[in-house]
Scaffold this motif. Structure first.
Motif, mmCIF file in Angstrom:
data_model
loop_
_atom_site.group_PDB
_atom_site.id
_atom_site.type_symbol
_atom_site.label_atom_id
_atom_site.label_comp_id
_atom_site.label_asym_id
_atom_site.label_seq_id
_atom_site.Cartn_x
_atom_site.Cartn_y
_atom_site.Cartn_z
ATOM 1 N N ILE A 1 -11.801 -0.955 -7.619
ATOM 2 C CA ILE A 1 -12.706 -1.017 -8.770
ATOM 3 C C ILE A 1 -13.141 -2.460 -9.013
ATOM 4 N N GLY A 2 -14.428 -2.665 -9.053
ATOM 5 C CA GLY A 2 -14.980 -3.989 -9.335
ATOM 6 C C GLY A 2 -14.836 -4.980 -8.194
ATOM 7 N N ALA A 3 -14.585 -4.502 -6.991
ATOM 8 C CA ALA A 3 -14.414 -5.385 -5.839
ATOM 9 C C ALA A 3 -15.759 -5.958 -5.403
ATOM 10 N N ARG A 4 -15.699 -6.919 -4.491
ATOM 11 C CA ARG A 4 -16.910 -7.606 -4.036
ATOM 12 C C ARG A 4 -17.927 -6.642 -3.434
ATOM 13 N N ASP A 5 -17.451 -5.668 -2.652
ATOM 14 C CA ASP A 5 -18.384 -4.730 -2.044
ATOM 15 C C ASP A 5 -19.050 -3.853 -3.096
ATOM 16 N N GLN A 6 -18.300 -3.439 -4.101
ATOM 17 C CA GLN A 6 -18.891 -2.624 -5.167
ATOM 18 C C GLN A 6 -19.937 -3.407 -5.943
ATOM 19 N N ILE A 7 -19.658 -4.649 -6.240
ATOM 20 C CA ILE A 7 -20.614 -5.480 -6.979
ATOM 21 C C ILE A 7 -21.884 -5.679 -6.157
ATOM 22 N N THR A 8 -21.744 -5.874 -4.854
ATOM 23 C CA THR A 8 -22.908 -6.036 -3.980
ATOM 24 C C THR A 8 -23.757 -4.770 -3.965
ATOM 25 N N ILE A 9 -23.111 -3.613 -3.800
ATOM 26 C CA ILE A 9 -23.837 -2.341 -3.786
ATOM 27 C C ILE A 9 -24.526 -2.098 -5.122
ATOM 28 N N ALA A 10 -23.811 -2.350 -6.219
ATOM 29 C CA ALA A 10 -24.381 -2.133 -7.552
ATOM 30 C C ALA A 10 -25.564 -3.059 -7.809
ATOM 31 N N ALA A 11 -25.454 -4.312 -7.375
ATOM 32 C CA ALA A 11 -26.553 -5.259 -7.582
ATOM 33 C C ALA A 11 -27.801 -4.814 -6.821
ATOM 34 N N LEU A 12 -27.614 -4.346 -5.589
ATOM 35 C CA LEU A 12 -28.766 -3.860 -4.822
ATOM 36 C C LEU A 12 -29.353 -2.600 -5.441
ATOM 37 N N ALA A 13 -28.508 -1.720 -5.934
ATOM 38 C CA ALA A 13 -29.007 -0.493 -6.556
ATOM 39 C C ALA A 13 -29.783 -0.804 -7.833
ATOM 40 N N ARG A 14 -29.344 -1.818 -8.578
ATOM 41 C CA ARG A 14 -30.087 -2.205 -9.790
ATOM 42 C C ARG A 14 -31.409 -2.859 -9.431
ATOM 43 N N ARG A 15 -31.398 -3.725 -8.439
ATOM 44 C CA ARG A 15 -32.584 -4.502 -8.104
ATOM 45 C C ARG A 15 -33.604 -3.701 -7.299
ATOM 46 N N GLN A 16 -33.159 -2.914 -6.348
ATOM 47 C CA GLN A 16 -34.078 -2.237 -5.436
ATOM 48 C C GLN A 16 -34.233 -0.749 -5.735
ATOM 49 N N GLY A 17 -33.499 -0.251 -6.695
ATOM 50 C CA GLY A 17 -33.485 1.190 -6.913
ATOM 51 C C GLY A 17 -32.420 1.814 -6.022
ATOM 52 N N GLN A 18 -32.204 3.064 -6.198
ATOM 53 C CA GLN A 18 -31.138 3.729 -5.452
ATOM 54 C C GLN A 18 -31.659 4.230 -4.104
ATOM 55 N N ARG A 19 -31.804 3.286 -3.185
ATOM 56 C CA ARG A 19 -32.249 3.629 -1.829
ATOM 57 C C ARG A 19 -31.133 4.361 -1.101
ATOM 58 N N PRO A 20 -31.435 5.511 -0.505
ATOM 59 C CA PRO A 20 -30.411 6.245 0.240
ATOM 60 C C PRO A 20 -29.824 5.447 1.406
#
Length: 185
Positions: free
Chosen positions: A16-35
């Motif tokens: 929870i809250g690890a570096r990979d999760q933060i990276t994925i969440a940041a991309l999902a916020r910025r670019q939308g939820q790309r499959p």
């Protein structure tokens, strides 16, 4: 079967809250939820959990049973320290929209993160690397899916505090395991 369930719980808590999760969440916020982002995250989570399970299998063949507990405690301690010391950047910069670059970044984050250390530690400690690997793949997929589907939840102070608390608990448990195995506790 206890190795699977305990590893799954440990991976979910440690990730929870690890570096990979933060990276994925940041991309999902910025670019939308790309499959494609979700697919790359799932592939990376499966690959790194499989690698941790393979490493546990190799160590099981090399270590005698008393040393397995000590080695598992060391891996558990590394997971706790990683959660305590390494802080993910709040909003990592992504200069490109490349899924290949994302895969490399996620692989680099996940190979040394607490969740994969948990897969390794539980695989060695329970002498069940395949069950731990399967739990790591499932847990990593759940964590990646959560970061992609609900990125706003990972930007809260509660998540950061929870990560620190889990890291502290893992470190204390690792120290207790180590001291118990060498006969001090």
């Amino acid at each position: 079967m206890p190795a699977f369930y305990l590893t799954l719980i440990a991976v979910l808590l440690a990730g929870i809250g690890a570096r990979d999760q933060i990276t994925i969440a940041a991309l999902a916020r910025r670019q939308g939820q790309r499959p494609g982002v979700l697919l790359v995250a799932l592939v990376s989570a499966a690959a790194t959990a499989s690698f941790a399970a393979w490493a546990a299998m190799v160590m099981l063949a090399e270590l005698p049973p008393p040393a397995r507990t000590i080695f598992a405690a060391i891996a558990l301690g590394l997971a706790g320290l990683e959660s305590l010391i390494l802080r993910p950047r709040r909003d990592p910069r992504e200069p490109t929209n490349s899924l290949g670059a994302l895969l490399l970044v996620l692989l680099a984050h996940q190979v040394t993160d607490a969740a994969r250390f948990m897969v390794f530690s539980m695989g060695v400690g329970f002498a069940a690397p395949l069950a731990s690997g399967a739990a790591g793949i499932l847990g990593g997929g759940v964590l990646a899916g959560f970061a992609w589907g609900w990125p706003q939840f990972l930007d809260t102070p509660a998540i950061r505090w929870m990560r620190r608390i889990v890291g502290g608990v893992l470190t204390v448990v690792a120290l207790a395991m180590f001291l118990s195995e060498i006969g001090i506790l």
